[in-house]
Design a protein around this motif. Structure first.
Motif, PDB file in Angstrom:
ATOM      1  N   ALA A   6      18.323   3.768  55.766  1.00  0.00           N
ATOM      2  CA  ALA A   6      18.804   4.533  57.037  1.00  0.00           C
ATOM      3  C   ALA A   6      19.676   4.304  57.981  1.00  0.00           C
ATOM      4  O   ALA A   6      19.164   3.312  58.183  1.00  0.00           O
ATOM      5  CB  ALA A   6      17.412   5.767  57.812  1.00  0.00           C
ATOM      6  N   SER A   8      22.350   4.793  60.842  1.00  0.00           N
ATOM      7  CA  SER A   8      22.113   5.690  62.139  1.00  0.00           C
ATOM      8  C   SER A   8      23.444   6.218  62.642  1.00  0.00           C
ATOM      9  O   SER A   8      24.509   4.722  63.378  1.00  0.00           O
ATOM     10  CB  SER A   8      21.708   4.499  63.679  1.00  0.00           C
ATOM     11  OG  SER A   8      21.398   5.195  64.990  1.00  0.00           O
ATOM     12  N   PRO A  13      18.687   7.570  63.746  1.00  0.00           N
ATOM     13  CA  PRO A  13      19.278   7.060  62.275  1.00  0.00           C
ATOM     14  C   PRO A  13      18.788   8.592  61.303  1.00  0.00           C
ATOM     15  O   PRO A  13      18.550   9.377  61.337  1.00  0.00           O
ATOM     16  CB  PRO A  13      17.769   6.409  62.630  1.00  0.00           C
ATOM     17  CG  PRO A  13      17.005   6.632  63.889  1.00  0.00           C
ATOM     18  CD  PRO A  13      17.645   7.592  64.789  1.00  0.00           C
ATOM     19  N   VAL A  14      19.876   8.857  60.208  1.00  0.00           N
ATOM     20  CA  VAL A  14      19.626   9.774  59.437  1.00  0.00           C
ATOM     21  C   VAL A  14      19.754   8.885  58.102  1.00  0.00           C
ATOM     22  O   VAL A  14      19.759   7.960  57.602  1.00  0.00           O
ATOM     23  CB  VAL A  14      21.523  10.136  59.744  1.00  0.00           C
ATOM     24  CG1 VAL A  14      21.126  10.989  60.652  1.00  0.00           C
ATOM     25  CG2 VAL A  14      22.300   9.720  59.566  1.00  0.00           C
ATOM     26  N   ILE A  15      19.493  10.180  56.508  1.00  0.00           N
ATOM     27  CA  ILE A  15      19.366   9.384  55.482  1.00  0.00           C
ATOM     28  C   ILE A  15      20.740  10.381  54.664  1.00  0.00           C
ATOM     29  O   ILE A  15      21.015  11.534  55.441  1.00  0.00           O
ATOM     30  CB  ILE A  15      18.707   9.512  54.775  1.00  0.00           C
ATOM     31  CG1 ILE A  15      17.492   8.651  55.022  1.00  0.00           C
ATOM     32  CG2 ILE A  15      18.329   9.580  53.657  1.00  0.00           C
ATOM     33  CD1 ILE A  15      15.318   9.315  55.082  1.00  0.00           C
ATOM     34  N   TRP A  68      17.519  21.601  55.674  1.00  0.00           N
ATOM     35  CA  TRP A  68      17.009  20.499  56.432  1.00  0.00           C
ATOM     36  C   TRP A  68      18.144  20.939  58.034  1.00  0.00           C
ATOM     37  O   TRP A  68      17.327  20.875  59.272  1.00  0.00           O
ATOM     38  CB  TRP A  68      17.493  18.924  56.322  1.00  0.00           C
ATOM     39  CG  TRP A  68      19.198  18.854  56.267  1.00  0.00           C
ATOM     40  CD1 TRP A  68      19.518  19.244  54.838  1.00  0.00           C
ATOM     41  CD2 TRP A  68      20.167  18.870  57.541  1.00  0.00           C
ATOM     42  NE1 TRP A  68      21.028  19.048  55.288  1.00  0.00           N
ATOM     43  CE2 TRP A  68      21.097  18.589  57.027  1.00  0.00           C
ATOM     44  CE3 TRP A  68      20.057  18.263  58.680  1.00  0.00           C
ATOM     45  CZ2 TRP A  68      22.821  17.684  57.293  1.00  0.00           C
ATOM     46  CZ3 TRP A  68      21.052  18.027  59.270  1.00  0.00           C
ATOM     47  CH2 TRP A  68      22.809  17.637  58.815  1.00  0.00           C
ATOM     48  N   ASN A 180      24.252  14.491  56.762  1.00  0.00           N
ATOM     49  CA  ASN A 180      23.553  13.175  57.615  1.00  0.00           C
ATOM     50  C   ASN A 180      22.068  13.996  57.422  1.00  0.00           C
ATOM     51  O   ASN A 180      21.889  14.367  58.815  1.00  0.00           O
ATOM     52  CB  ASN A 180      24.054  12.573  58.660  1.00  0.00           C
ATOM     53  CG  ASN A 180      25.337  11.940  58.250  1.00  0.00           C
ATOM     54  OD1 ASN A 180      25.611  11.533  57.579  1.00  0.00           O
ATOM     55  ND2 ASN A 180      26.539  12.475  58.918  1.00  0.00           N
ATOM     56  N   THR A 183      16.441  11.161  60.092  1.00  0.00           N
ATOM     57  CA  THR A 183      15.006  10.429  59.125  1.00  0.00           C
ATOM     58  C   THR A 183      13.450  10.927  60.233  1.00  0.00           C
ATOM     59  O   THR A 183      12.546  11.207  59.290  1.00  0.00           O
ATOM     60  CB  THR A 183      14.635   9.267  59.520  1.00  0.00           C
ATOM     61  OG1 THR A 183      15.215   8.443  61.458  1.00  0.00           O
ATOM     62  CG2 THR A 183      16.008   8.589  58.887  1.00  0.00           C
ATOM     63  N   ARG A 184      13.624  11.862  61.415  1.00  0.00           N
ATOM     64  CA  ARG A 184      12.624  11.930  62.477  1.00  0.00           C
ATOM     65  C   ARG A 184      12.516  13.490  61.556  1.00  0.00           C
ATOM     66  O   ARG A 184      11.524  14.014  61.839  1.00  0.00           O
ATOM     67  CB  ARG A 184      12.638  12.780  63.562  1.00  0.00           C
ATOM     68  CG  ARG A 184      14.094  13.674  64.073  1.00  0.00           C
ATOM     69  CD  ARG A 184      14.661  14.032  64.927  1.00  0.00           C
ATOM     70  NE  ARG A 184      15.651  14.872  65.481  1.00  0.00           N
ATOM     71  CZ  ARG A 184      15.847  15.828  64.620  1.00  0.00           C
ATOM     72  NH1 ARG A 184      14.717  17.103  64.938  1.00  0.00           N
ATOM     73  NH2 ARG A 184      17.245  16.601  64.986  1.00  0.00           N
ATOM     74  N   GLY A 186      11.172  14.040  58.570  1.00  0.00           N
ATOM     75  CA  GLY A 186      10.345  13.651  57.827  1.00  0.00           C
ATOM     76  C   GLY A 186      10.431  14.144  56.015  1.00  0.00           C
ATOM     77  O   GLY A 186       9.557  14.580  55.482  1.00  0.00           O
ATOM     78  N   ARG A 194      20.686   9.831  47.192  1.00  0.00           N
ATOM     79  CA  ARG A 194      20.670   8.996  47.832  1.00  0.00           C
ATOM     80  C   ARG A 194      22.053   8.613  48.057  1.00  0.00           C
ATOM     81  O   ARG A 194      22.072   8.366  47.171  1.00  0.00           O
ATOM     82  CB  ARG A 194      19.618   8.091  48.603  1.00  0.00           C
ATOM     83  CG  ARG A 194      18.323   8.811  48.864  1.00  0.00           C
ATOM     84  CD  ARG A 194      17.137   7.756  49.513  1.00  0.00           C
ATOM     85  NE  ARG A 194      16.135   8.442  49.597  1.00  0.00           N
ATOM     86  CZ  ARG A 194      15.706   7.826  50.895  1.00  0.00           C
ATOM     87  NH1 ARG A 194      16.645   6.718  51.406  1.00  0.00           N
ATOM     88  NH2 ARG A 194      14.635   8.446  50.891  1.00  0.00           N
TER      89      ARG A 194
END
Length: 195
Positions: A6, A8, A13-15, A68, A180, A183-184, A186, A194
């Motif tokens: 991940a 930031s 923080p992002v994927i 998302w 982006n 990550t929070r 889930g 990716r």
């Protein structure tokens, strides 16, 4: 293959996710009759859809497909969207249980956008998808709209694009996008998406 870490962007923080988004449009109503939903199935307009009900539908339908944006939307913003009379939420029930939903946005009237459409995991493979999609499409045309739009991407179910094409949508363009995804949230991000 090593899983990308991940990153930031700013404080969160992002994927990073890479998708190809296909934009579709329909300019006239389908001429073939729509199939009936199976016995025990019905679609209901969720007139007073709560944030909790919407999040259940959106999160359950969209989790496998990296939906998302609405997960990241604060409750107060989602509540405002749900109270907008130009936005309609329709829920598919099978034997009294939620099986899917779609969201229509008539903000760009006389066009209507099919913002979200999908089935809950247990409803997939039960021959509900096309009849449910036609419920949305036919309702839009009965409303007096002059066009209907939708988009899908390679993160969506593999039958999404063929189903839209079968219903009468045509591809307008394809665009490579980078998302982006916080990550929070889930979400499980497939390795192939990716960056």
């Amino acid at each position: 293959m090593r899983r990308p870490a991940a990153v930031s962007l700013g404080a969160e923080p992002v994927i990073r996710v890479g998708v190809t988004v296909t934009f579709l449009r329909m300019d006239w109503a389908p001429t073939e009759p729509a199939p009936a939903l199976p016995p025990g199935s019905e679609v209901r307009f969720a007139r007073d859809c709560s944030v909790e009900q919407y999040r259940f539908l959106y999160n359950t339908v969209g989790a496998p497909y990296v939906w998302w944006l609405r997960r990241a939307m604060p409750d107060r913003h989602l509540a405002a969207l749900l109270s907008d009379t130009r936005v309609g939420i329709y829920v598919l029930y099978t034997d009294g249980q939620p099986a899917g939903f779609y969201e229509l946005d008539s903000t760009p009237w006389p066009a209507v956008n099919l913002s979200y459409f999908g089935l809950l995991p247990d409803a997939i493979g039960k021959h509900l998808g096309y009849a449910f999609l036609r419920h949305a499409v036919d309702g839009v045309w009965r409303s007096g709209a002059r066009a209907m739009t939708v988009n899908t991407c390679n993160a969506d179910h593999p039958r999404a694009l063929p189903c839209y094409l079968r219903a009468g949508f045509r591809v307008m363009r394809r665009v490579a996008e980078e998302w982006n995804v916080p990550t929070r949230l889930g979400l499980v991000i497939p390795e192939a998406l990716r960056i």
